[in-house]
Design an enzyme around this catalytic site. Structure first.
Site, PDB file in Angstrom:
ATOM      1  N   LYS A  11     -27.611 -89.547  -7.987  1.00 19.18           N
ATOM      2  CA  LYS A  11     -27.197 -90.223  -6.750  1.00 19.18           C
ATOM      3  C   LYS A  11     -26.858 -91.671  -7.069  1.00 19.18           C
ATOM      4  CE  LYS A  11     -30.346 -86.990  -5.257  1.00 19.18           C
ATOM      5  NZ  LYS A  11     -31.670 -86.686  -5.753  1.00 19.18           N
ATOM      6  N   THR A  62     -41.561 -66.906 -13.313  1.00 17.93           N
ATOM      7  CA  THR A  62     -40.509 -67.864 -13.611  1.00 17.93           C
ATOM      8  C   THR A  62     -41.155 -69.228 -13.812  1.00 17.93           C
ATOM      9  OG1 THR A  62     -38.552 -68.961 -12.741  1.00 17.93           O
ATOM     10  CG2 THR A  62     -40.014 -68.007 -11.102  1.00 17.93           C
ATOM     11  N   GLU A 117     -35.671 -64.800  -9.175  1.00 20.58           N
ATOM     12  CA  GLU A 117     -35.976 -64.439  -7.784  1.00 20.58           C
ATOM     13  C   GLU A 117     -34.911 -63.526  -7.185  1.00 20.58           C
ATOM     14  OE1 GLU A 117     -36.132 -67.370  -9.168  1.00 20.58           O
ATOM     15  OE2 GLU A 117     -37.719 -68.651  -8.368  1.00 20.58           O
ATOM     16  N   TRP A 134     -22.521 -88.581  -5.002  1.00 16.61           N
ATOM     17  CA  TRP A 134     -23.259 -87.577  -5.771  1.00 16.61           C
ATOM     18  C   TRP A 134     -22.467 -87.249  -7.027  1.00 16.61           C
ATOM     19  CZ3 TRP A 134     -27.848 -85.233  -3.794  1.00 16.61           C
ATOM     20  CH2 TRP A 134     -28.211 -85.717  -2.520  1.00 16.61           C
TER      21      TRP A 134
END
Ligand code: AMP
Length: 545
Positions: free
Chosen positions: A445, A192, A338, A450
């Site tokens: 941020k 990956t 994964e 956020w």
């Protein structure tokens, strides 16, 4: 979790879970299931699983004759087609490890991963011969190259020790005594390309592959069965083609493999109609191409029932238009290399089916509900688990028998509780629908708040003149960071103010970007995702405020 002492064992057989069992079962029970392919040397190839496994046995003998032993890595640089399918089974079931290499990586990355995996033989599509010729001098582990074609169709090639696939297997016996493998031994390997450093290798096991095949085939996931004809557009070089090369033969679903024609809307539409494809899976951009082609050519696709979209967020237009114009339901799925890859799948719960179209869409746009086999956990920035309330978001962590515990040659990569950090930031609602709000390094941020870059991208791609968009955080003198949107238009000019106005009423005003940039195109990674790393580096000197 507390470990208990066992005082009574179950009496079921402890037979190992191996890909060989998928193959044996598919051969015996689903042997007449068709596999249709397009390859470089054959625009229409059709045979059945029995033929595939017969040739896999010849290939296994050929590999043995080449000295490929247990655990040795065998590389493929290949599209989705029948020879790649034969490799999937011959390599893993003989005890070697199938290393599927992504040809879209940069040549230096391919060089790196072949050397890192210590592949000794490379099977490659003729189209990738120039790529291999370029990097061969820097690869020191490979002794043999096998071109996936026949002698009469083989183009000139400057590689040493190169042979065509048909000659490579031709003289070998059609019987092979498959070894009894252990379920935890490695079956395949896929790298990956993270955002930093070299690509990292994920090593799948026979057990993880079998369990992932079972879990992903379930009705509220890929819903595979012998009634289905599946066309995986997700490449077999990326996360085992989402496992469809295992789960389709396991369930008896017919496979349609479009070879190098994966991005060609016209060919895909032809294959769907000629082969009566019922289900297909891939990344959003493939479906946007197909949609465009269908609309322009006024073609219908009556057999297609479901499209599974994953790899990056599914634009609303795909769900809407495939449903309204072609009666095809688009399902969002989420996963990662994964995770073999499946983690969540979007299927509406019965109670949600009576909602208004708009309300249903708000669920369909989420990445879906976690599938059995994966344990999911969202943590706040202090590491505390967040409730499934649909509004709080945090780092998403996963655990389960088809989730990687570490990377090849790098050791463990889990936290103290045994969870793997996906790097995605998400929320989960009370009905279990997970929504990715960002990659952890892409969250913006701004003054203690956020801001989700993905939400801002999703909004602006609904603008009729916007082709693609990316939102990144730019340093701001007062707020620390503020969002900037980079737009690729559909060739028409758009005013900056029009873009900003488009956001009004759709997000809180503090989320509306401070800056708009227009670009000819956006950078993408080898797996087709937006490369925000490259975009950030392009605008590295920009400061706002
Ligand atoms: P890869 O390992 O290359 O398949 O990339 C995995 C990453 O792709 C995930 O961690 C997500 O960030 C992203 N991804 C995969 N599926 C989706 C999806 N349906 N929506 C949004 N992002 C996704």
């Amino acid at each position: 979790m507390q470990q208990m002492e066992i005082n009574m064992l179950g009496q079921m057989m402890n037979t190992p879970l191996t890909i060989t069992d998928i193959m044996r079962h598919a051969d015996k029970v689903n042997g007449d299931t068709e596999v249709v392919s397009i390859t470089y040397d054959n625009s229409y190839h059709k045979y059945c699983l029995t033929d595939a496994f017969r040739r896999s046995r010849q290939l296994a003998n050929a590999l043995q004759a080449s000295g490929i032993g247990q655990g040795q890595r065998v590389a493929t640089l290949a599209w989705n087609d029948y020879r790649h399918l034969e490799l999937y089974y011959a390599v893993s079931c003989s005890g070697a490890v199938l290393h599927t290499v992504n040809p879209r990586l940069f040549p230096e990355q391919i060089e790196y991963i072949i050397n890192h995996a210590e592949d000794t033989i490379v099977f490659f599509d003729p189209l990738f011969a120039p790529l291999l010729e370029k990097i061969a001098k820097n690869i020191n582990c490979v002794n043999n190259f096998v071109m996936l074609t026949s002698a009469d169709k083989m183009p000139k090639c400057d590689l040493d020790n190169v042979i065509d696939y048909e000659s490579y297997i031709a003289s070998h016996s059609e019987t092979f005594d498959w070894p009894q493998l252990q379920e935890n031994q490695a079956s395949s390997l896929c790298y990956t390309s993270g955002t930093t450093g070299h690509p990292k290798g994920v090593v799948y096991s026979h057990r993880s592959t079998v369990l992932h095949s079972l879990g992903s085939a379930l009705p509220d996931a890929f819903s595979l069965s012998m009634d289905q004809t599946v066309m995986p557009i997700v490449p077999m070089f990326h996360v085992n083609g989402w496992g469809l090369a295992y789960s389709a033969p396991m369930t008896g679903a017919k496979l349609v493999l479009p070879g190098p024609k994966m991005a060609d809307g016209e060919t895909l539409a032809e294959l769907i109609n000629n082969e009566k494809v019922t289900m297909t899976a891939g990344v959003p951009v493939i479906w946007l191409n197909l949609l465009e082609h269908l609309k322009q050519s006024d073609t219908d696709i009556p057999t297609l029932d479901r499209i599974i979209v994953g790899g990056s967020a599914c634009p609303e237009i795909l769900i809407n238009e495939f449903d309204e114009l072609f009666n095809v339901s688009v399902h969002h799925a989420w996963g990662m290399t994964e995770m073999s890859p499946l983690g969540t799948f979007n299927q509406l719960k019965p109670k949600l089916k009576t909602l208004s179209d708009e309300q249903k869409m708000s669920y369909k746009l989420k990445q879906g509900r976690v599938v059995f086999g994966v344990d999911i956990r969202i943590e706040d920035w202090q590491g505390n688990e967040i409730d499934w309330n649909g509004f709080e978001f945090g780092s998403m962590k996963v655990r389960g028998p088809w989730v990687a515990s570490g990377y090849y040659k790098q050791g463990e990569h889990t936290d103290d509780n045994g969870y793997f950090d996906t790097g995605d930031v998400a929320s989960i609602d009370p009905d279990g629908y997970m929504l990715i709000t960002d990659r952890s390094k892409d969250v913006i941020k701004s003054g203690g708040e956020w801001i989700s870059s993905i939400e801002l991208e999703n909004i602006i791609v609904a603008h009729p003149d916007v082709k693609e968009a990316a939102v990144i955080g730019i340093p701001h003198r007062k707020w620390g960071e503020r969002p900037m949107v980079v737009i690729v238009t559909k060739g028409v000019e758009i005013e900056e103010q029009e873009i900003l106005d488009f956001y009004k009423g759709k997000v809180a005003s503090f989320c509306i970007p401070d800056a708009v940039e227009f670009a000819e195109e956006l950078p993408h990674t080898a797996t087709g995702k937006l490369s925000k790393k490259d975009l950030r580096s392009h605008y590295k000197d920009k400061i706002l405020g």
